[in-house]
Design a protein around this motif. Structure first.
Motif, PDB file in Angstrom:
ATOM      1  N   PHE A   1     -29.693 -14.553  98.915  1.00 52.94           N
ATOM      2  CA  PHE A   1     -29.664 -15.439  97.761  1.00 52.94           C
ATOM      3  C   PHE A   1     -28.093 -15.573  97.079  1.00 52.94           C
ATOM      4  CE2 PHE A   1     -29.454 -16.215  93.111  1.00 52.94           C
ATOM      5  CZ  PHE A   1     -29.917 -17.616  93.054  1.00 52.94           C
ATOM      6  N   ASN A   2     -27.639 -14.137  97.383  1.00 53.36           N
ATOM      7  CA  ASN A   2     -26.222 -13.864  96.799  1.00 53.36           C
ATOM      8  C   ASN A   2     -25.476 -13.008  97.708  1.00 53.36           C
ATOM      9  OD1 ASN A   2     -23.893 -14.042  95.347  1.00 53.36           O
ATOM     10  ND2 ASN A   2     -24.867 -12.441  93.721  1.00 53.36           N
ATOM     11  N   SER A   3     -25.241 -13.582  99.085  1.00 51.88           N
ATOM     12  CA  SER A   3     -24.529 -12.530  99.814  1.00 51.88           C
ATOM     13  C   SER A   3     -23.051 -12.359  99.852  1.00 51.88           C
ATOM     14  CB  SER A   3     -24.795 -13.313 101.153  1.00 51.88           C
ATOM     15  OG  SER A   3     -24.343 -14.458 101.350  1.00 51.88           O
ATOM     16  N   LEU A   4     -22.858 -11.003 100.441  1.00 53.28           N
ATOM     17  CA  LEU A   4     -21.490 -10.667 100.339  1.00 53.28           C
ATOM     18  C   LEU A   4     -20.766 -10.606 101.571  1.00 53.28           C
ATOM     19  CD1 LEU A   4     -21.864  -7.619  97.750  1.00 53.28           C
ATOM     20  CD2 LEU A   4     -21.053  -9.824  97.227  1.00 53.28           C
ATOM     21  N   VAL A   5     -19.542 -10.905 101.823  1.00 51.63           N
ATOM     22  CA  VAL A   5     -19.016 -10.975 102.951  1.00 51.63           C
ATOM     23  C   VAL A   5     -17.542 -10.192 103.076  1.00 51.63           C
ATOM     24  CG1 VAL A   5     -19.854 -13.133 103.797  1.00 51.63           C
ATOM     25  CG2 VAL A   5     -17.736 -13.119 102.287  1.00 51.63           C
ATOM     26  N   ASP A   6     -17.249  -9.738 104.136  1.00 52.61           N
ATOM     27  CA  ASP A   6     -16.082  -9.037 104.269  1.00 52.61           C
ATOM     28  C   ASP A   6     -16.056  -7.864 103.448  1.00 52.61           C
ATOM     29  OD1 ASP A   6     -13.692  -8.336 105.503  1.00 52.61           O
ATOM     30  OD2 ASP A   6     -12.421  -9.469 103.816  1.00 52.61           O
ATOM     31  N   VAL A   7     -16.965  -7.017 103.817  1.00 53.33           N
ATOM     32  CA  VAL A   7     -17.351  -5.842 102.894  1.00 53.33           C
ATOM     33  C   VAL A   7     -16.955  -4.729 103.361  1.00 53.33           C
ATOM     34  CG1 VAL A   7     -19.213  -4.497 101.732  1.00 53.33           C
ATOM     35  CG2 VAL A   7     -19.580  -7.055 102.474  1.00 53.33           C
ATOM     36  N   HIS A   8     -15.948  -3.882 102.232  1.00 48.64           N
ATOM     37  CA  HIS A   8     -15.113  -2.744 102.873  1.00 48.64           C
ATOM     38  C   HIS A   8     -15.931  -1.675 102.000  1.00 48.64           C
ATOM     39  CE1 HIS A   8     -12.322  -4.555 105.482  1.00 48.64           C
ATOM     40  NE2 HIS A   8     -12.407  -5.602 104.774  1.00 48.64           N
ATOM     41  N   ALA A   9     -16.133  -0.697 102.554  1.00 44.97           N
ATOM     42  CA  ALA A   9     -16.434   0.839 101.776  1.00 44.97           C
ATOM     43  C   ALA A   9     -15.376   1.932 101.821  1.00 44.97           C
ATOM     44  CB  ALA A   9     -17.918   1.385 102.266  1.00 44.97           C
TER      45      ALA A   9
ATOM     46  N   SER B   1     -19.148  -7.276 108.088  1.00 41.43           N
ATOM     47  CA  SER B   1     -18.956  -8.842 108.214  1.00 41.43           C
ATOM     48  C   SER B   1     -19.766  -9.247 106.719  1.00 41.43           C
ATOM     49  CB  SER B   1     -19.191  -9.519 109.316  1.00 41.43           C
ATOM     50  OG  SER B   1     -20.734  -9.459 109.662  1.00 41.43           O
ATOM     51  N   THR B   2     -20.808  -8.841 106.319  1.00 35.22           N
ATOM     52  CA  THR B   2     -21.872  -9.378 105.721  1.00 35.22           C
ATOM     53  C   THR B   2     -22.668  -8.271 104.961  1.00 35.22           C
ATOM     54  OG1 THR B   2     -23.743 -11.243 104.720  1.00 35.22           O
ATOM     55  CG2 THR B   2     -23.710 -10.386 107.191  1.00 35.22           C
ATOM     56  N   LEU B   3     -23.174  -8.249 103.701  1.00 32.28           N
ATOM     57  CA  LEU B   3     -24.097  -7.356 103.364  1.00 32.28           C
ATOM     58  C   LEU B   3     -25.203  -8.246 102.323  1.00 32.28           C
ATOM     59  CD1 LEU B   3     -24.955  -4.504 102.631  1.00 32.28           C
ATOM     60  CD2 LEU B   3     -23.372  -4.586 100.617  1.00 32.28           C
ATOM     61  N   THR B   4     -26.355  -8.133 102.920  1.00 31.98           N
ATOM     62  CA  THR B   4     -27.472  -8.607 102.479  1.00 31.98           C
ATOM     63  C   THR B   4     -28.693  -7.930 102.197  1.00 31.98           C
ATOM     64  OG1 THR B   4     -28.464  -9.614 104.608  1.00 31.98           O
ATOM     65  CG2 THR B   4     -26.781 -11.106 103.224  1.00 31.98           C
TER      66      THR B   4
END
Length: 285
Positions: free
Chosen positions: A140-148, A182-185
């Motif tokens: 529903f509210n996905s995140l992209v280009d995720v860096h940790a 690339s994405t975090l769902t």
């Protein structure tokens, strides 16, 4: 000034509901104060001493909101001066409200959950420091280009040339097995391998120099897919939050009928005992 920065920072932290309630309270307060100022004059606001306080308060509401039905108008230098000040204060309040609401609507809202603990157990024969993060909003509210990023802070006692003892704080980054997606769902388990290349190699958290470690910090930088706006979330862990000899329990269930993976966020912090090996060599920070 210092107080102005604190005030603005405090106001920005308000939610939309809190901003609306605060504005309404200030709106009533400002109009009440000006109604009192009008009412204490012998002719009140409109050159009519028969007006009740409720009618004067109604006049201030009409003036501050620029409704102006026309049935009441200020008479006299004192009253017109108060109208000028009331108009200015009203415009100022409306501008601040509009700015805060605009900021709230354009600021991306995400719900990134972090585990309450970190674990230390063997993975493929090597001890790994692990922590869990997850996007509770899912698709529903996905995140992209995720860096940790995982860092730790430690203090070192130092004595200068004059014999004065000082404590110097240091920050060092811990390399993650996988620090980009690339994405975090769903849920993501971050792992740092404690091998010969790790700053933590050979350290025991309850012994010197491992007990100099103050805290670990996990930072997530990403882009909200809907608005393509950057978001940053952080979580910190004390040394005692590291569960040695534990690993995170599986929190993924599969719907056999649809084959869809279901992530149970109620199990975000569940751990089970697991073998861990401490490297024998000791090294200093």
């Amino acid at each position: 000034s210092h107080w102005e920065v604190r005030l603005r920072t405090y106001m920005i932290k308000f939610s939309i509901v809190q901003v609306s309630i605060a504005y309404f309270a200030l709106f009533l307060l400002v109009n009440f104060v000006f109604a009192v100022l009008f009412y204490i004059h012998p002719n009140h606001c409109c050159d009519d001493a028969s007006y009740t306080f409720a009618e004067v308060f109604d006049f201030t509401i009409q003036t501050s909101t620029t409704i102006g039905y026309g049935s009441m108008s200020p008479h006299g230098l004192y009253q017109n001066f108060l109208v000028v000040i009331l108009s200015y204060v009203s415009v100022l309040l409306n501008t601040v409200l509009a700015g805060l609401l605009f900021l709230k609507f354009v600021t991306p809202v995400v719900k990134i959950d972090f585990s309450n603990v970190m674990t230390l157990c063997n993975t493929n024969g090597l001890p790994c420091l692990s922590v869990r993060v997850g996007n509770a909003d899912g698709n529903f509210n996905s995140l992209v280009d995720v860096h940790a990023r995982l860092t730790y802070f430690f203090n070192i006692d130092h004595t200068d040339k004059l014999g004065r003892k000082q404590v110097i704080g240091h920050t060092q980054e811990l390399k993650l097995l996988n620090d980009h997606r690339s994405t975090l769902t769903e849920v993501w388990t971050l792992q740092h391998v404690i091998d010969e290349t790790s700053p933590l190699f050979g350290l025991h958290f309850d012994e010197y120099p491992g007990n100099l470690i103050g805290l670990f910090r996990v930072t997530i930088n990403a882009m909200q897919e809907t608005t393509m706006s950057p978001v940053t979330e952080q979580s910190s862990y004390q040394r005692q939050d590291v569960l040695i000899g534990h690993k995170f329990a599986d929190q993924v269930d599969f719907d056999q009928s649809t084959g869809v993976a279901i992530f149970d966020y109620n199990k975000m912090n569940e751990t089970i005992p697991s073998l861990v090996w401490y490297p024998a060599p000791k090294k200093s920070l």
